[in-house]
Design a protein around this motif. Structure first.
Motif, short mmCIF file in Angstrom:
data_model
loop_
_atom_site.label_atom_id
_atom_site.label_comp_id
_atom_site.label_asym_id
_atom_site.label_seq_id
_atom_site.Cartn_x
_atom_site.Cartn_y
_atom_site.Cartn_z
N LEU A 57 57.61 1.53 -15.99
CA LEU A 57 58.70 0.84 -15.30
C LEU A 57 58.15 -0.09 -14.23
N ILE A 58 57.17 0.38 -13.47
CA ILE A 58 56.57 -0.46 -12.43
C ILE A 58 55.92 -1.68 -13.06
N ALA A 59 55.23 -1.48 -14.19
CA ALA A 59 54.57 -2.59 -14.87
C ALA A 59 55.59 -3.61 -15.36
N VAL A 60 56.67 -3.14 -15.96
CA VAL A 60 57.70 -4.06 -16.46
C VAL A 60 58.32 -4.84 -15.31
N CYS A 61 58.61 -4.16 -14.21
CA CYS A 61 59.23 -4.83 -13.07
C CYS A 61 58.29 -5.82 -12.38
N SER A 62 57.00 -5.70 -12.61
CA SER A 62 56.06 -6.67 -12.04
C SER A 62 56.16 -8.01 -12.74
N TYR A 63 56.73 -8.02 -13.95
CA TYR A 63 56.91 -9.27 -14.70
C TYR A 63 58.24 -9.95 -14.38
N LEU A 64 59.25 -9.13 -14.06
CA LEU A 64 60.59 -9.67 -13.91
C LEU A 64 60.71 -10.47 -12.62
N ALA A 65 61.24 -11.65 -12.73
CA ALA A 65 61.48 -12.54 -11.58
C ALA A 65 60.22 -12.79 -10.78
N ALA A 66 59.09 -12.96 -11.47
CA ALA A 66 57.81 -13.21 -10.78
C ALA A 66 57.75 -14.67 -10.33
N ILE A 67 58.33 -14.92 -9.17
CA ILE A 67 58.44 -16.28 -8.65
C ILE A 67 57.57 -16.41 -7.40
N PRO A 68 56.57 -17.31 -7.39
CA PRO A 68 55.75 -17.50 -6.20
C PRO A 68 56.60 -17.99 -5.03
N MET A 69 56.37 -17.39 -3.86
CA MET A 69 57.11 -17.77 -2.66
C MET A 69 56.17 -17.78 -1.46
N VAL B 137 49.35 5.55 -9.17
CA VAL B 137 47.91 5.54 -9.41
C VAL B 137 47.63 5.21 -10.87
N LEU B 138 48.42 5.78 -11.79
CA LEU B 138 48.25 5.46 -13.22
C LEU B 138 48.48 3.98 -13.46
N TYR B 139 49.51 3.43 -12.86
CA TYR B 139 49.80 1.99 -13.00
C TYR B 139 48.63 1.15 -12.49
N LEU B 140 48.09 1.51 -11.33
CA LEU B 140 46.97 0.75 -10.76
C LEU B 140 45.73 0.88 -11.63
N LEU B 141 45.48 2.06 -12.17
CA LEU B 141 44.31 2.25 -13.03
C LEU B 141 44.43 1.43 -14.31
N LEU B 142 45.63 1.32 -14.85
CA LEU B 142 45.83 0.50 -16.04
C LEU B 142 45.49 -0.96 -15.74
N GLY B 143 45.88 -1.41 -14.55
CA GLY B 143 45.55 -2.77 -14.16
C GLY B 143 44.07 -2.98 -13.96
N VAL B 144 43.41 -2.02 -13.34
CA VAL B 144 41.96 -2.10 -13.13
C VAL B 144 41.24 -2.11 -14.48
N ALA B 145 41.77 -1.36 -15.44
CA ALA B 145 41.14 -1.28 -16.76
C ALA B 145 41.27 -2.57 -17.56
N GLY B 146 42.10 -3.50 -17.10
CA GLY B 146 42.20 -4.78 -17.78
C GLY B 146 43.55 -5.09 -18.38
N LEU B 147 44.49 -4.15 -18.36
CA LEU B 147 45.83 -4.44 -18.87
C LEU B 147 46.56 -5.34 -17.88
N PRO B 148 47.21 -6.40 -18.34
CA PRO B 148 47.85 -7.36 -17.42
C PRO B 148 49.17 -6.85 -16.86
N VAL B 149 49.10 -5.80 -16.05
CA VAL B 149 50.32 -5.16 -15.54
C VAL B 149 50.65 -5.57 -14.11
N PHE B 150 49.77 -6.33 -13.47
CA PHE B 150 50.05 -6.77 -12.12
C PHE B 150 50.91 -8.03 -12.14
#
Length: 202
Positions: free
Chosen positions: A33-45, A76-89
């Motif tokens: 859920l955290i990963a999905v929400c990192s994509y939604l409305a990703a608008i630079p401000m 922590v799982l979400y952050l580890l997935l990002g560190v591992a290379g999955l584009p979840v940030f």
């Protein structure tokens, strides 16, 4: 003649001190859920170009619903997935380099943010966690922690003073308070429907 307990018997304390399959499923689901929400409305401000996302909503909801242990584990799982290379940030980014970038301070604050919100909702609010106003107050504490981490991170990475970094961060406060309010309404209703959701786990 009575039989002695076998080695497979567990005391209630032992059962509440370990994560079962349901807990692991919840941790994985909320990390997603955290990963999905990192994509939604990703608008630079703002002047630093930090993207506006629904990530804050997911993080606050994770802490309020899963509590300190499972909530922090999901982050922590979400952050580890990002560190591992999955584009979840945010911005479809990944890798350890993100932690030393302009958004790094926000990322570092995520586990602390969720841990504190989980502790407040579980141990301070207790039976009052069905009150959305009190859950919102817990969420505000989490928002403040997240923004402090972000401000410090931007000050370090951009080599600017804390006041200037706070200026870069300022446009995000109102949106995050709105996310905290929505998360509080959702979390309070879930706790009303499932009053034992936080009963067994730390």
């Amino acid at each position: 003649m009575t039989e002695s307990p076998t080695s497979t018997d567990e005391t209630p304390a032992a059962k509440t001190s370990r994560l079962d399959t349901t807990d692991l499923a919840l941790i994985a689901a909320f990390a997603a859920l955290i990963a999905v929400c990192s994509y939604l409305a990703a608008i630079p401000m703002g002047g630093a170009g930090v993207p506006l996302t629904l990530q804050g909503f997911a993080l606050l909801l994770t802490g309020a619903l899963l509590g300190p242990l499972r909530g922090t584990a999901a982050v922590v799982l979400y952050l580890l997935l990002g560190v591992a290379g999955l584009p979840v940030f945010a911005g479809h980014s990944s890798g350890p380099g993100v932690f030393v970038g302009v958004t790094g301070g926000y990322l570092w604050s995520f586990p602390v943010m969720v841990l504190v919100v989980g502790l407040i909702v579980k141990y301070v609010l207790r039976t009052r966690r069905t009150n959305p106003f009190l859950v919102f107050a817990a969420g505000v504490v989490g928002v403040v922690i997240n923004h402090i981490g972000g401000i410090i991170g931007m000050a370090i990475v951009l080599h600017v003073g804390l006041p200037e970094a706070a200026g870069f961060d300022a446009p995000y406060w109102i949106g995050d308070f709105i996310k905290a309010a929505v998360a509080a309404v959702v979390a309070s209703q879930v706790h009303r429907a499932f009053p034992k959701l936080l009963a067994r786990r730390a």
